[in-house]
Design an enzyme around this catalytic site. Sequence first.
Site, PDB file in Angstrom:
ATOM      1  N   HIS A 157    -103.940 -13.510 -20.179  1.00 29.38           N
ATOM      2  CA  HIS A 157    -103.939 -12.425 -21.171  1.00 29.38           C
ATOM      3  C   HIS A 157    -104.069 -11.053 -20.535  1.00 29.38           C
ATOM      4  O   HIS A 157    -103.783 -10.048 -21.178  1.00 29.38           O
ATOM      5  CB  HIS A 157    -105.085 -12.632 -22.177  1.00 29.38           C
ATOM      6  CG  HIS A 157    -104.828 -13.791 -23.092  1.00 29.38           C
ATOM      7  ND1 HIS A 157    -104.360 -13.638 -24.375  1.00 29.38           N
ATOM      8  CD2 HIS A 157    -104.924 -15.127 -22.890  1.00 29.38           C
ATOM      9  CE1 HIS A 157    -104.206 -14.828 -24.931  1.00 29.38           C
ATOM     10  NE2 HIS A 157    -104.540 -15.749 -24.053  1.00 29.38           N
ATOM     11  N   ASP A 365    -104.365  -2.602 -19.299  1.00 27.86           N
ATOM     12  CA  ASP A 365    -104.624  -3.568 -20.370  1.00 27.86           C
ATOM     13  C   ASP A 365    -103.474  -4.577 -20.395  1.00 27.86           C
ATOM     14  O   ASP A 365    -102.304  -4.170 -20.402  1.00 27.86           O
ATOM     15  CB  ASP A 365    -104.717  -2.838 -21.717  1.00 27.86           C
ATOM     16  CG  ASP A 365    -105.640  -3.552 -22.698  1.00 27.86           C
ATOM     17  OD1 ASP A 365    -105.830  -4.770 -22.541  1.00 27.86           O
ATOM     18  OD2 ASP A 365    -106.165  -2.889 -23.611  1.00 27.86           O
TER      19      ASP A 365
HETATM   20  O1  F6P Z   1    -108.715 -10.120 -23.523  1.00 32.55           O
HETATM   21  C1  F6P Z   1    -109.431 -10.480 -22.421  1.00 32.55           C
HETATM   22  C2  F6P Z   1    -110.772 -11.103 -22.799  1.00 32.55           C
HETATM   23  O2  F6P Z   1    -111.501 -11.423 -21.650  1.00 32.55           O
HETATM   24  C3  F6P Z   1    -110.633 -12.362 -23.601  1.00 32.55           C
HETATM   25  O3  F6P Z   1    -110.460 -13.518 -22.825  1.00 32.55           O
HETATM   26  C4  F6P Z   1    -111.886 -12.324 -24.393  1.00 32.55           C
HETATM   27  O4  F6P Z   1    -111.821 -13.066 -25.541  1.00 32.55           O
HETATM   28  C5  F6P Z   1    -112.070 -10.829 -24.699  1.00 32.55           C
HETATM   29  O5  F6P Z   1    -111.539 -10.201 -23.572  1.00 32.55           O
HETATM   30  C6  F6P Z   1    -113.508 -10.448 -24.998  1.00 32.55           C
HETATM   31  O6  F6P Z   1    -114.309 -10.636 -23.861  1.00 32.55           O
HETATM   32  P1  F6P Z   1    -115.671 -11.445 -23.854  1.00 32.55           P
HETATM   33  O7  F6P Z   1    -115.376 -12.842 -24.270  1.00 32.55           O
HETATM   34  O8  F6P Z   1    -116.140 -11.346 -22.434  1.00 32.55           O
HETATM   35  O9  F6P Z   1    -116.584 -10.756 -24.819  1.00 32.55           O
END
Ligand code: F6P
Length: 464
Positions: A157, A365
Amino acid sequence: MGRLIIVSNRVNPPSSAGDESVGGLAMALAAALRGGSGLWFGWTGKTASAYSGQLKVERIGGVMTATIDLDEAGFCNYYNGYSNKTLWPLLHYRPDLAVYDRDFQHGYQLVNERFADALAPLVEPNDLIWIHDYHLIPLGRELRRRGFANRIGFFLHVPWPAAQVFVNLPEHRELVQALFAYDLLGFQIQDYLQAFEDYVVSQAAGRRTEEGMLSAFDRSVETGVFPIGIDAPEFARLARTQTARSSRERLIEATAGRRLIVGVDRLDYSKGMEERFLGFERFLADHAELRSKVLMLQIAPVSREQVLAYQEIRSRLDALSGRINGEYSDVDWTPLRYVNKSYRRDELAGIYAASCVGLVTPLRDGMNLVAKEYVAAQDSEDPGVLILSQFTGAARELDAALLVNPNSREEVADALRRALAMDRHERTERWQALYDVVSRNDVQAWRDSFVARLRATRGLAIAA
Ligand code: F6P
């Protein structure tokens, strides 16, 4: 036909349409599973003092989930450590912030093995397994080691950086080799796939085969570009709900007729909020005549609070927002509202709809789904203007936005002036082009194209 098993670090499907705790990725994964017979496996988001491997199976918001807790060491070394102190900064072009620590690496490997052990009893021979994001790179290899010959795909992602950035990771080769246990590797945009291929060719003596596969480490893998999207009609519907209308009206009243510029981001250094505030400050400095006619709202729920770099960016944003407001506020006007709280998705849709400008300026991003949601929430007759960083994956598709280099406060200030002066005809034309893309390349298209491609791969045991 087998089920679709989705695996991600965190499992948090929305329990209702407006669920506040849920970000774009979780919405996308929930949408990818809803209505099917699939399963979403991963971490509960909770920690226990000792690891038990106990599976919790439940249906949440129409999606079947199976989750496990992490133990404290896993949370510290796998999640805060290797995922968010090592890989996250490197993948977002911040090697200066990356921390290298063997305990993190071992914790990351251990949690991936535990994920494989906990998932193993749930997998049936015909299931397609789709693993998500940088937390779980070794998981495919761990499943192979446990004898699974299923089609297994991996989707990243976040960005894949230039090879010269990635080689800062001491075990860069091992991590890339783990990716060759998959049948299909998916990236958000061509640039990231190209950067990955450059690494494979320059650092692992790999090559692109005549059949179009990437080959290295005595294995071949299929690769593809699958830009993630949103459920655009559903988000547009949220923007018309009573909750969205109320939040919109509340905001219009609070801004007292001023034009609203809005930003919504997890509080993360990759999101470029510091540079964005400086761009807004430059705009205020350059346009005394517009000062009291605008107001910027930055929503930034705190994230990964135990990681030092996140504590530091938070302090800097506190200081910067205070400085800007100290310098420019008047008795009846504060230029910048900076809010660390999270909002329900329907409230956010109302906030986007109330604004004249959506300011989305990350330094890096992978995609950025806020940009797509901003577009979906607009009134087609009188839409707001999207200002978008050229360093987001979304900029490849959303080129009818005002694209900026987020490092330049002058470019951000100029784009703000241009957006606020844009006539309705141009706003509508740009919005229509953006909405066409957002609704065409939606989350279902993303899922369908990845899954169809994974299903059609030739399967395991392809020698190079
Ligand atoms: O979009 C990248 C990401 O790391 C996702 O995998 C994740 O759901 C989101 O950001 C939020 O991050 P976290 O789970 O560390 O709060």
